[in-house]
Design an enzyme around this catalytic site. Structure first.
Site, short mmCIF file in Angstrom:
data_model
loop_
_atom_site.label_atom_id
_atom_site.label_comp_id
_atom_site.label_asym_id
_atom_site.label_seq_id
_atom_site.Cartn_x
_atom_site.Cartn_y
_atom_site.Cartn_z
N ASP A 302 7.29 13.08 -1.62
CA ASP A 302 6.53 12.79 -2.83
C ASP A 302 5.05 13.05 -2.51
O ASP A 302 4.68 13.20 -1.34
CB ASP A 302 6.76 11.33 -3.23
CG ASP A 302 5.94 10.91 -4.43
OD1 ASP A 302 5.89 11.69 -5.40
OD2 ASP A 302 5.34 9.83 -4.40
N LEU A 303 4.19 13.07 -3.51
CA LEU A 303 2.78 13.36 -3.28
C LEU A 303 1.91 12.09 -3.39
O LEU A 303 1.43 11.58 -2.39
CB LEU A 303 2.29 14.43 -4.28
CG LEU A 303 2.93 15.82 -4.11
CD1 LEU A 303 2.45 16.76 -5.21
CD2 LEU A 303 2.61 16.39 -2.74
N ASP A 304 1.74 11.59 -4.61
CA ASP A 304 0.86 10.43 -4.83
C ASP A 304 1.32 9.22 -4.04
O ASP A 304 2.49 8.84 -4.08
CB ASP A 304 0.82 10.07 -6.31
CG ASP A 304 0.05 11.09 -7.15
OD1 ASP A 304 -0.46 12.06 -6.56
OD2 ASP A 304 -0.02 10.92 -8.38
N SER A 363 7.61 15.77 -7.09
CA SER A 363 6.68 14.83 -7.71
C SER A 363 6.90 14.79 -9.21
O SER A 363 7.09 15.83 -9.85
CB SER A 363 5.23 15.24 -7.41
OG SER A 363 4.32 14.44 -8.14
N ARG A 364 6.85 13.57 -9.77
CA ARG A 364 6.99 13.40 -11.22
C ARG A 364 5.63 13.38 -11.91
O ARG A 364 5.53 13.02 -13.08
CB ARG A 364 7.72 12.09 -11.51
CG ARG A 364 9.13 12.05 -11.00
CD ARG A 364 9.73 10.65 -11.04
NE ARG A 364 9.67 10.04 -12.35
CZ ARG A 364 10.00 8.79 -12.62
NH1 ARG A 364 10.40 8.00 -11.64
NH2 ARG A 364 9.92 8.32 -13.84
N LYS A 399 13.90 12.21 -10.89
CA LYS A 399 13.87 12.96 -9.64
C LYS A 399 15.23 13.50 -9.23
O LYS A 399 15.31 14.35 -8.35
CB LYS A 399 13.28 12.10 -8.51
CG LYS A 399 11.76 12.09 -8.55
CD LYS A 399 11.11 11.95 -7.21
CE LYS A 399 9.59 12.10 -7.38
NZ LYS A 399 8.84 11.75 -6.19
N ASP A 422 7.07 6.63 -2.45
CA ASP A 422 6.51 5.27 -2.51
C ASP A 422 7.16 4.40 -3.57
O ASP A 422 6.96 3.18 -3.56
CB ASP A 422 5.00 5.34 -2.79
CG ASP A 422 4.71 5.87 -4.18
OD1 ASP A 422 4.13 5.14 -5.00
OD2 ASP A 422 5.05 7.03 -4.46
#
Length: 721
Positions: A302-304, A363-364, A399, A422
């Site tokens: 994931d990114l954030d 990533s969403r 996802k 996260d």
């Protein structure tokens, strides 16, 4: 957790290895996303096994958290028409519905009768509701597993193929439900990873529905990758061993009186006649797995809040925020790459052991243009992240869509993937739903993001599961610490306490290494100052690492901080951030639920506990607060706890007001209602409760949260000030 306590108290027998042929059977460990019971017969496995019955009642009562039990009975498998029957289809349906009502009523009686629960029968074929008893019942079958939020769902036996055929449109609803799941016979098979075990005995007729390749049809996968073979007896030993020889997934064989029980915290047991052994079958290890650590073929990030901070939706001050247009955030200025993430990515680039591994992001985010720009800007070991991540899935949505696409694009099976994110579970969770696909999913807790310790722990856990033949479709939480003597109760010294992270360590004479404890395991009247003496009970976490299952005062009572020792018992409810902060600051004055848990508390002062997780609403709370004229700095303050107070603690006292039922979403969407609840009308529960007179405590009280309203004893000194 209810199961773990009953297991230890009753000296539960662990699921054991029963070899039926070389390599065909192994000791397996399963996990579940909710409390679940799998059995061949409710009469034999629950009504005929008092121990199982007590476990089920305890699970349902914990899930109900003081509310009237809501029970949904699903008899669809029993409604299948038999082609070899002499009765007409109409007579078959009539008898099936009569039998289903009788079975449903037996479960109602088991739960305490109509005065103790609301119950209904749901037919998945047409979403019809039958035989409803109680009050406040849904009228639309589509709401049964969702808005009605049942505490117990029992999916009964019959024709597996008929059940799975009509379950197709309900798969997401079953997966999202947090109800205790009881699967009986066909209901157990459909709850497993595969449903083709229904073909092995030839009992169920697959031609009752449209022709399908049933070997490729998945089940709900509620048991961490395991499939089920009900109505097992010795005559099927060779058959089951032969059919599972080539499988990499575990299979649990259920005899007539047996029940395999899983709880959502990883506890498990097999309850049955003491003279009959539990059976667990699993495929042999793959070639080469024992030559070194098993490594994933695809690693997905994931990114954030996993690779970088802050989350992109928080960058409202930047130009073109709504469209995520240029110039966008600057790497290293507006957005920072987390140190642990940078270390992990550097290892992937520079270590020859990772040559050939595929890397991806999923990533969403609704700021995909900004995310792609940042991937081009950030570099590790001389390579941009855009170059490093060959596969990129960046768009809003579920996802599971990202991972279905990744499987098709990469050709990598879910069991060969490792995922970091996260958002663990719940409505906006990612790890839990991806784990149900069979992907090993590592939860990256805020605010630290991906750390080197978590990176190494996730790799080790993935390797351990692959080499042991255990299911990979689990959520991996952070690492524990080195072992102490399990089961011991001893005096110890607080060596470290990290209130912002809600955990610490103790040291005990004669015990090797420091022992981890979580704030949820600490009694309310314990001071956590470094050097304080406490009494601890040693246990083990899901990964077998030693931890403190309880941290209590040495003398068994009193306020160990040196106060008078007076304590107060009060009602408590738990909320996650940022909404807990908004309530405690007095900004959120309406709390909404789909149940009436606050109704008995009208006019009372209650304690507010802050959960460890963040409730991700996509930033909608910030938009609603901004509509009220609040600036970014003030919103940040209101969604943050004051210094000295932490998650995992009781932090405030509030007064509960009136509770009203607001059925119409349009009424809940009124601007003043949304402002009070700091939520959209669509996201609110139907029952709105006024919350007033919020005030922070002078110091937080560490406590383990529970569903609904519960009682806790806290030092009187914690309420003063």
């Amino acid at each position: 957790m209810w199961l773990r306590g009953v297991m230890f108290a009753a000296c539960a027998r662990a699921l054991q290895q029963t070899c039926v042929s070389p390599g065909a059977c192994r000791n397996i460990r399963l996990s579940a996303a909710r409390d679940a019971f799998f059995l061949s017969s409710f009469s034999d496995g629950v009504l005929g096994q008092p121990e199982t019955g007590e476990l089920l009642k305890a699970a349902v009562q914990e899930r109900a958290a003081g509310e009237r039990v809501r029970f949904a009975y699903v008899p669809t498998a029993g409604y299948a028409l038999r082609k070899d029957s002499n009765r007409t289809p109409g007579v078959q349906r009539q008898r099936a519905r009569r039998d289903g009502k009788q079975k449903r009523d037996r479960v109602v009686d088991f739960l305490g009768g109509p005065t103790a629960c609301d119950a209904l029968t749901l037919d998945l074929c047409d979403a019809s509701i039958k035989h409803a008893v109680g009050s406040d019942l849904p009228t639309d079958g589509a709401d049964v597993l969702g808005a009605w939020d049942p505490h117990l769902v029992l999916v009964d036996g019959g024709n597996t193929f008929w059940l799975r055929h009509y379950m197709e449109d309900w798969m997401d609803a079953f997966a999202a439900s947090t109800a205790v799941y009881v699967g009986v016979s066909a209901g157990a098979i459909c709850a497993g990873k595969h449903v083709d075990t229904a073909l092995w005995k030839g009992w169920d007729d697959p031609t009752v529905v449209d022709e399908r390749d049933w070997t490729a049809v998945p089940g709900l996968d509620l048991a961490g990758g395991a499939s089920f073979f009900p109505h097992y007896s010795d005559q099927y030993t060779s058959l089951v061993a032969e059919r599972t020889e080539a499988r990499h997934d575990p299979l649990v064989a259920l005899d007539e009186g047996g029940c395999h029980v899983l709880d959502r915290e990883g506890g498990q047991r097999y309850v049955l006649d003491p003279d009959a052994p539990p059976y667990a079958f699993g495929g042999p290890a793959r070639d080469g797995e024992n030559e070194g650590p098993a490594r994933p073929k695809l690693i997905v990030f994931d990114l954030d809040q996993t690779l970088w901070v802050p989350e992109l939706y928080k960058l409202r001050r930047l130009p073109n925020y709504e469209s995520a247009g240029p110039p966008g955030p600057a790497a290293g200025a507006d957005v920072e790459l987390l140190p642990g993430a940078e270390a992990a990515l550097t290892e992937l680039v520079t270590d020859e052991a990772w040559r050939g591994v595929k890397l991806a992001v999923a990533s969403r985010t609704n700021k995909a243009p900004w995310a792609r720009s940042l991937l081009k800007q950030f570099e590790v070991a001389g390579r941009s992240l855009d170059d490093l991540f060959e596969f990129q899935e960046c768009y809003p949505g579920d996802k599971t869509q990202h991972f279905e696409s990744l499987r098709k694009r990469t050709g990598v099976d879910y069991a060969d993937m490792l995922f970091f994110d996260d958002a663990r579970d719940g409505r906006y969770g990612n790890c839990a739903i991806v784990a149900r696909l069979g992907v090993c999913s590592a939860h990256v807790p805020a605010p630290d993001g991906l750390t080197s310790d978590l990176w190494r722990h996730a790799l080790d856990e993935y390797s351990r599961r692959r080499l042991a033949g255990e299911p990979t479709g689990v959520v991996v939480d952070g690492p524990g610490v080195a072992a102490a003597a399990p089961g011991d109760v001893m005096e110890a010294t607080i060596k470290a306490w990290r209130p912002q992270k809600n955990f610490g360590f103790v040291a005990a004479p004669g015990v090797k290494g420091d022992v981890f404890f979580h704030g949820s395991r600490v009694a309310a009247n314990v001071a956590l100052d470094v050097g304080s003496r406490v009494r601890v009970r040693i246990g083990v976490d899901k990964s077998g690492r030693r931890q403190c299952d309880a941290v209590e005062p040495v003398d068994g009572g009193g306020d160990s901080s040196g106060g008078s020792g007076d304590v107060v018992e009060m009602s408590v409810f738990s909320m996650n951030m940022p909404f807990a902060g908004l309530v405690a600051h007095g900004t959120k004055t309406l709390e909404t639920r789909n149940g009436t848990m606050f109704l008995p508390l009208e006019g009372q002062e209650v304690l507010l506990h802050v959960g460890r997780r963040t409730y991700p609403d996509g930033g909608m709370h910030r938009d609603i607060l901004a509509r009220s004229g609040l600036g970014e700095a003030e919103i940040d303050r209101l969604t943050t706890l004051p210094e000295g107070l932490s998650r995992g603690e009781i932090v405030a006292v509030v007064r509960v007001g009136k509770t009203v039922l607001v059925e119409d979403e349009a009424d809940r969407s009124a601007p003043d209602v949304e402002a009070g609840a700091v939520a959209t009308g669509a996201a609110m529960g139907r029952y709105l409760t006024t919350i007033t007179d919020a005030r922070f405590l002078p110091r937080g009280v560490p406590l383990r949260g529970q569903p609904g309203v519960f009682r806790a004893t806290v030092p009187r000194s914690a309420l003063e000030g």
